[in-house]
Design a protein around this motif. Structure first.
Motif, PDB file in Angstrom:
ATOM      1  N   VAL A  38       0.835  -1.204   0.000  1.00 53.95           N
ATOM      2  CA  VAL A  38       0.000   0.000   0.000  1.00 53.95           C
ATOM      3  C   VAL A  38       0.870   1.255   0.000  1.00 53.95           C
ATOM      4  N   THR A  39       0.471   2.182  -0.855  1.00 53.62           N
ATOM      5  CA  THR A  39       1.153   3.468  -0.906  1.00 53.62           C
ATOM      6  C   THR A  39       0.443   4.459   0.007  1.00 53.62           C
ATOM      7  N   ILE A  40       1.191   5.050   0.897  1.00 52.37           N
ATOM      8  CA  ILE A  40       0.654   6.113   1.740  1.00 52.37           C
ATOM      9  C   ILE A  40       1.263   7.422   1.266  1.00 52.37           C
ATOM     10  N   PRO A  41       0.435   8.380   0.870  1.00 49.32           N
ATOM     11  CA  PRO A  41       0.989   9.659   0.385  1.00 49.32           C
ATOM     12  C   PRO A  41       1.913  10.288   1.425  1.00 49.32           C
ATOM     13  N   PHE A  42       2.950  10.874   0.933  1.00 49.25           N
ATOM     14  CA  PHE A  42       3.932  11.588   1.760  1.00 49.25           C
ATOM     15  C   PHE A  42       4.681  10.644   2.702  1.00 49.25           C
ATOM     16  N   ARG A  43       4.767   9.388   2.341  1.00 49.83           N
ATOM     17  CA  ARG A  43       5.500   8.424   3.167  1.00 49.83           C
ATOM     18  C   ARG A  43       6.408   7.630   2.248  1.00 49.83           C
ATOM     19  N   ASP A  44       7.658   7.489   2.660  1.00 46.35           N
ATOM     20  CA  ASP A  44       8.606   6.749   1.841  1.00 46.35           C
ATOM     21  C   ASP A  44       8.198   5.293   1.758  1.00 46.35           C
ATOM     22  N   VAL A  63       3.686   0.171   2.431  1.00 50.70           N
ATOM     23  CA  VAL A  63       3.336  -0.618   3.619  1.00 50.70           C
ATOM     24  C   VAL A  63       3.104  -2.056   3.179  1.00 50.70           C
ATOM     25  N   GLY A 120       0.820  10.922   5.542  1.00 48.81           N
ATOM     26  CA  GLY A 120       2.201  10.499   5.692  1.00 48.81           C
ATOM     27  C   GLY A 120       2.355   9.359   6.658  1.00 48.81           C
ATOM     28  N   GLU A 121       1.267   8.960   7.314  1.00 51.36           N
ATOM     29  CA  GLU A 121       1.366   7.845   8.250  1.00 51.36           C
ATOM     30  C   GLU A 121       0.366   6.757   7.918  1.00 51.36           C
ATOM     31  N   ASN A 122      -0.891   7.130   7.816  1.00 51.29           N
ATOM     32  CA  ASN A 122      -1.890   6.087   7.598  1.00 51.29           C
ATOM     33  C   ASN A 122      -3.023   6.495   6.656  1.00 51.29           C
ATOM     34  N   CYS A 123      -2.998   7.703   6.166  1.00 52.73           N
ATOM     35  CA  CYS A 123      -4.086   8.136   5.280  1.00 52.73           C
ATOM     36  C   CYS A 123      -3.702   7.892   3.826  1.00 52.73           C
ATOM     37  N   GLU A 124      -4.528   7.135   3.151  1.00 49.30           N
ATOM     38  CA  GLU A 124      -4.297   6.948   1.724  1.00 49.30           C
ATOM     39  C   GLU A 124      -4.838   8.125   0.924  1.00 49.30           C
ATOM     40  N   TYR A 172      -5.614   2.765   5.250  1.00 54.91           N
ATOM     41  CA  TYR A 172      -5.316   1.339   5.147  1.00 54.91           C
ATOM     42  C   TYR A 172      -5.333   0.784   6.561  1.00 54.91           C
ATOM     43  N   ILE A 197      -2.409  -0.650   9.001  1.00 60.17           N
ATOM     44  CA  ILE A 197      -1.434   0.162   9.717  1.00 60.17           C
ATOM     45  C   ILE A 197      -1.984   0.577  11.068  1.00 60.17           C
ATOM     46  N   GLN A 257      -0.723  17.310   7.218  1.00 60.58           N
ATOM     47  CA  GLN A 257       0.558  18.004   7.083  1.00 60.58           C
ATOM     48  C   GLN A 257       0.761  19.027   8.199  1.00 60.58           C
TER      49      GLN A 257
END
Lengths: 258, 933
Positions: free
Chosen positions: A34-40, A43, B219-223, B299, B302, B321
């Motif tokens: 899973v791609t999380i925006p603004f996260r390298d 997941v 940046g942590e858990n929001c798609e 997701y 997480i 942000q």
């Protein structure tokens, strides 16, 4: 080298079989992390095996063109069927593994000589696992609670669809795989000589007793989407049961191979 | 079952008990919404066994993360039997509404009469719902439904405090009833599990505040984080129609920004322009800006984890942000494909929108009150009344809060409503009774303690004041009332270090957030009984779990005042010294107070949350100001006096204090203007609290609406509240009130009150109504002699009758024809005109009865003409008489009669037959010789 049969017909009776992709390969996995925006990065998401494809090479040579045409009719009749057929592999140690496969190719012929053709046989196996031909059937008398024992999955893949047979007298039976944490619970009493069979039929989990009654409402599970999971290799199982006298729990499966 | 379990769908048969199977679902989703059924959908192979048995009316039950999370009733079955992908396109898609739609199976049933509504009187909404469910179950509907709340307690054990008089239209589904009730702030939820659908009701709303622990962060858990804005419903200039005309309510800022957009608002049930303005202003507030919604796709693998870390109704924090905003969860939509964990779309509404929803609920409530009043001919009133009576011994009231039907009052007093209780007392609105707490608050200095501030936390009450003892237990300045028991909080507060004596600290404001209790006031030490902590400038918080204090006052000399929780943050008033400055400051949650905006030029007394803004009141220039997030500006033109307390109803702002330009020490700001509450209060007012639209105030005043009161009063808008008050107020003497009222001739439009026993409520009736009603009633008792009301035009009168003005002297005169006046002959004459007609007097006789007459026999008398005379002592018996007598037994062919004339000889009183005219015409002279002519 392994020999192959499809729908009971040894393929080497049709011609010379060569491997294009063989069972030594592993089926692909599907899904994506899973791609999380603004996260390298991404997941991790647990993947599932995709259906399997396999290709065999076959060279058919006959003494005459008419004999070749006749042989090709035999080939087309074999592979033209619309249903799944058993694709059977006999390994060098003579053990046999079988998968249900569908022929999906167009034979893709190459005329080598007027009386000889080469083709690629393309199979799709919706269930990606080959199965051993020896049924593993482990019956345990549940005379203690918990009753612990080890059941070995001799396959190389995880078994997710084992048939579980509960033979009374049993009550509130809880089967736990201590290796992977999967738990299958049958809530209620199974008096002797009633037998409850929990299995997957056409991809759907069902639970019926020997009188034909649907008892799926008594079955709950935890730890996986599958009702019960046996990892490859030894599995330490624990069975808790309120009666624990002469009732039995039987687990049956044909070992799955990647 | 564990909270890492994958999702699973089970097929429950239409009996909602039998589990038919486990769906081999390909992809599925569940949509859960607060107070709505939501929906669900899943897709299974056409050739699967489940596809063969699936049918409408069954229930698809969804488990996820170790528990049943919902499901849907199978209402739509869509089969893809062939498409371009042939076998791969053979699917069955099933969908339907969620568990709460079970309530759509039953409706408001009629009461057996022709009435189109069901009337419920003085019941809690829960009681009404329970009644309807029980009735439905008696009809064999909703057989699988149970409920875990009662007529008195909600599903969390909170007591219901409402008392409703409602009309529900017959045929309304119970789902719509629940939706209607949900608009009043109650949350509903059905938890499905095979065979048991449990309905829950939450008085204080479902869910908890997890905004300090559950964060959804980009940046942590929001798609995905998406928001929508809809401006099609913007209306910023309302023309409001009320009983006596129209008023206009508009929002200038919205008009400037979005052009003028008009709408008519029909509020004909509103009796006054003031009440119409209240609703109009609230409606403008709701419609002047575009509507915004926000949703977040998470997701679930997480975390935060759906149903485990958060659920419907919870408050969470969204961090986009770095910008954190607190939201309430209104919808959860998990979508499962072939992964262990779902993608979850969480629908959020901001605090601002939450305020909109609350305001809409309040508007609905008020409109409902008006409509009910209008339908029932009730009155809208403006009435000041005393609370507590003239024998109360009050110096000053400092704070008032309302908990359900209980009003808590803190101040400097010894007795209210005849109940001795110093500093703290409670008043039950439902019965008008005060409850005291003995010598509730005492200090070593003055015997009587003083209550300064109150704070309600659910069913608990916190009290701050100058006291060292409460009901005989040592408590220094800070106490909690819970479950009927007072206890000290955190070891109390003190002005001086503990040395065995009490040196009273004075908490002025209390507030609870999460597990912290914040207090500000005039104290220097907190926790004096459990380990004193310095708090030199009177600001501290107490960890209710860890039971430790933290000083929040810092090192710069200042004095703290009122606290406010606004938008999840804490604000406080403080004053610094040398130089003296007056600030409102924001608390960062740690140790730092940051002033917001410029300082004020004089003291600040109170804070209030007003939508997205903050209002402050005080002694500063203008008296009341609004913080719009950037600057302070005088609110509503301000006042030349002081504002001591502020409270909000819809968009109306009520202020009390010490002023006269906006009203006498109390005023209401509504729709851009200030309104007086009749003649207001005659002295400083410190506290105000609203019970629905009833305004409770306390302070130093001694009159309210020009009526004598004792520093505590209530202003009623609602007639039923007034009636309840009068019913409970033993000091009110209705007889004296009537006797002392000025006399006045009544006109048709004048109104009188009466008690209607059916609805058990006061109603009004006009004099015109009374007259018309009496006429209808009297017409049922008496025959109207001017018309042919009786059969065949014969007019009759059922009782005795006398004609003539002179009443007969004895009962024997009933049915008489009398003199018009004494001294005149009673010349009663029968006139007849026309040839062939005659005046006649007839005596008709039959034996037997009226219903079964039989023939007259010989000597039966058909008519007597009699004369009687007064003999100087009495009216004598008949002294002269002519009789018309049957002379033979009467038959169809035999009607023989005779006439007898009777006289009384002189010197005698015996009536004696004198002459008989026999049937053959012969005259027989009885008293002399018989002769025949």
């Amino acid at each position: 080298m392994s020999s192959w049969k499809f729908r009971g017909v040894a393929l080497d009776t049709l011609g010379i079989v060569t491997l294009v992709s063989d069972s030594l390969m592993m089926p692909q996995k599907r899904s994506d992390n899973v791609t999380i925006p603004f996260r390298d990065g991404r997941v991790f998401v647990q993947k599932m095996f995709e259906q399997r494809s396999m290709s065999l090479g076959l060279e058919v040579s006959e003494a005459s063109i008419s004999a070749l045409e006749s042989k090709m009719d035999t080939v087309k009749a074999l592979f033209g069927g619309r249903s799944l057929g058993a694709l059977e592999q006999t390994l060098e140690d003579l053990s046999v593994r079988t998968a249900l496969a569908e022929y999906t190719g167009d034979l893709n012929l190459t005329r080598v000589t007027p009386v000889s053709v080469r083709m690629v046989l393309e199979f799709i196996m919706p269930d990606p696992f080959f199965r051993g031909d020896t049924l593993v059937s482990d019956e345990q008398v549940i005379d203690a609670s918990p009753k612990t024992y080890t059941l070995t999955n001799t396959g190389t893949a995880v078994e997710r669809n084992a048939k579980i047979i509960l033979t009374g007298p049993l009550e509130n039976t809880v089967i736990t795989n201590l290796i992977n944490g999967c738990v299958l619970t049958y809530t209620g009493s199974i008096s002797s000589p009633r037998v409850v069979t929990i299995e997957s039929v056409n991809g759907q989990y069902v639970a019926t007793n020997d009188l034909g009654a649907n008892v799926i409402g008594n079955v709950t599970h935890s730890g996986d989407a599958a009702l019960f999971v046996l990892d490859s290799g030894p599995n330490d199982l624990s069975v808790a049961d309120a009666t624990h006298t002469t009732g039995t729990v039987t687990v049956e499966f044909y070992p799955p191979y990647l | 079952m564990t909270n890492t379990d994958w999702n699973e769908w089970r097929l429950i048969d239409s009996d909602l008990v039998t589990v038919l199977g486990i769906f081999p679902a390909s992809e599925s989703h569940l949509y859960l919404a607060l107070n709505e059924p939501g929906a669900g959908e899943l897709k299974i192979p056409l050739l699967s066994e489940a596809a063969g048995v699936v049918a409408s009316g069954q229930f698809a039950q969804c488990s996820y993360r170790g528990a049943v999370r919902g499901g849907f009733f199978i209402e739509n079955i869509s089969k893809g039997q062939a498409d371009a992908s042939e076998g791969a396109g053979q699917w069955v898609s099933i969908s339907g509404r969620g568990a709460l739609s079970l309530l759509d199976d039953a409706m408001v049933w009629d009461d057996g009469t022709s009435a189109s509504t069901r009337n419920f009187t003085d019941m809690t909404r829960a009681e009404i719902l329970i009644t309807l469910i029980d009735e439905a179950q008696a009809r064999d509907a909703l057989v699988n439904l149970s409920y875990d709340f009662s007529a008195t307690l909600d599903s969390d054990g909170h007591a219901w405090t409402d008392s409703e008089t409602l009309k529900l239209t017959v045929g309304t589904s119970l789902l719509d009833v629940v939706r209607q009730f949900a608009r009043t702030g109650i949350d509903f939820d059905i938890q499905p599990d095979a065979g048991a659908f449990v309905l829950s009701a939450y008085k204080l709303g479902k869910g908890t505040d997890k905004s300090e622990s559950v964060y959804l962060r980009t940046g942590e858990n929001c798609e995905e984080v998406t928001s929508d804005e809809h401006g099609d419903k913007i209306k910023n200039a309302l023309r409001v129609a009320y009983k006596d005309g129209y008023i206009t309510v508009a929002d200038g800022a919205s008009i400037t920004a979005r052009r003028r957009r008009e709408k008519l608002l029909d509020l004909k049930m509103a009796q006054t322009s003031s009440s119409a303005t209240t609703i109009g202003a609230a409606e403008v507030e709701l419609s002047k800006d575009p509507k915004k919604s926000i949703s977040v796709k998470i997701y679930d693998g997480i975390g935060a984890r759906a149903f485990i870390d958060y659920d419907l109704g919870d408050y969470i924090m969204l961090d986009v942000q770095g910008v954190e905003t607190r939201y309430r969860i209104y919808g959860i939509q998990p979508d499962w494909t072939a992964q262990q964990f779902s993608k979850v779309i969480v629908e959020l509404n901001s605090i601002l929108y939450e305020n909109d929803i609350q305001m809409a609920k309040d508007i609905d409530w008020l409109m409902d009150q008006w409509n009910t009043a209008n339908d029932a001919n009730l009155l809208e009133v403006s009435f000041w009344a005393a609370v507590g009576g003239q024998d109360s011994d009050i110096t000053a009231i400092h704070d008032i809060v309302i908990m359900g039907n209980i009003i808590w009052i803190a101040g400097e007093f010894k007795k209210i409503g005849g109940i001795f209780s110093s500093g703290i007392i409670s008043y039950d609105i439902t019965n008008g009774k005060f409850t005291g707490y003995g010598f509730a608050l005492r200090t070593a200095w003055s015997v009587f303690g003083i209550g300064y501030c109150l704070y309600i936390d659910g069913a608990d009450l916190y009290l701050g004041g100058l006291f060292d003892d409460l009901n005989g237990d040592t408590m220094w300045g800070l106490a909690k009332y819970s479950g009927g028991v007072w206890s000290e909080v955190g070891g109390g507060v003190s002005w001086e270090p503990i040395d065995g004596d009490f040196y009273g600290g004075k908490p002025y404001s209390i507030l609870k957030q999460d597990d912290w209790l914040y207090i500000t006031g005039a104290f220097q030490y907190v926790g004096v009984h459990i380990g004193s902590v310095d708090s030199p400038f009177g600001a501290a918080r107490y960890d209710l779990i860890g039971e430790v204090w933290e000083d929040l006052g810092g090192v710069i000399a200042k004095r703290f005042g009122a606290l406010l929780k606004h938008g999840g943050d804490i604000y406080a008033i403080y004053t610094t010294f040398s130089p003296t400055t007056y600030y409102v400051a924001h608390f960062d949650g740690g140790t730092t107070w940051t002033p917001i905006g410029d300082p004020f030029d004089d003291e600040i007394y109170c804070l209030a949350s007003y939508g997205d803004d903050i209002l402050v009141g005080g002694k500063f220039t203008g008296g009341i100001a609004k913080w719009d997030g950037a600057t302070w500006e005088t609110f509503g033109g301000g006042t030349t006096g002081e504002v001591r307390d502020i409270t909000i109803f819809l968009t109306d702002v009520y202020i009390v204090g010490l002023f006269s330009d906006l009203g006498n020490n109390i005023s209401k700001y509504s729709g851009g203007a200030w309104f007086t509450l009749t003649t207001g209060l005659n002295a400083q007012t410190n506290a105000i609290a609203l019970f629905d639209t009833d305004v409770y105030v306390g302070g130093l005043f001694t009159t309210a609406g020009d009526k004598p009161v004792k520093q505590l009063a209530v202003y009623f808008n609602n007639f039923e509240s007034l009636v309840d008050y009068l019913d409970n107020d033993s000091s009110f003497d209705m007889g004296a009130a009537i006797h002392n009222a000025p006399a006045s001739a009544i006109s048709d439009a004048d109104e009188m009150g009466f008690w209607e026993d059916v609805t058990n409520a006061l109603r009004k009736i006009t004099w015109a109504n009374i007259k018309a009603t009496l006429k209808i009633y009297f017409d049922t008792l008496f025959v109207h002699l001017s018309g042919d009301e009786t059969i065949a035009g014969v007019k009759s009168f059922s009782n005795k009758i006398n004609i003539g003005a002179i009443t007969p002297p004895s009962a024997g005169g009933d049915g008489s024809v009398n003199q018009a006046a004494e001294g005149l002959s009673a010349g009663n004459t029968a006139w007849t005109f026309g040839s062939g007609f005659a005046s006649f007097l007839t005596g008709i006789f039959a034996r037997g009865t009226k219903a079964s007459p039989s023939a007259a026999l010989t000597n039966d008398i058909m008519l007597k003409l009699r004369g009687r005379a007064h003999d100087d002592a009495t009216y004598g018996n008949t002294s002269v008489e002519i009789r018309f007598v049957a002379d033979q037994d009467h038959t169809l062919s035999a009607h023989g009669t005779r006439i007898e004339m009777w006289v009384t000889p002189n010197g005698s009183t015996t009536l004696t037959k004198a002459i008989t005219i026999e049937n053959d015409g012969h005259v027989n002279i009885d008293g002399g010789n018989a002769s025949t002519y």
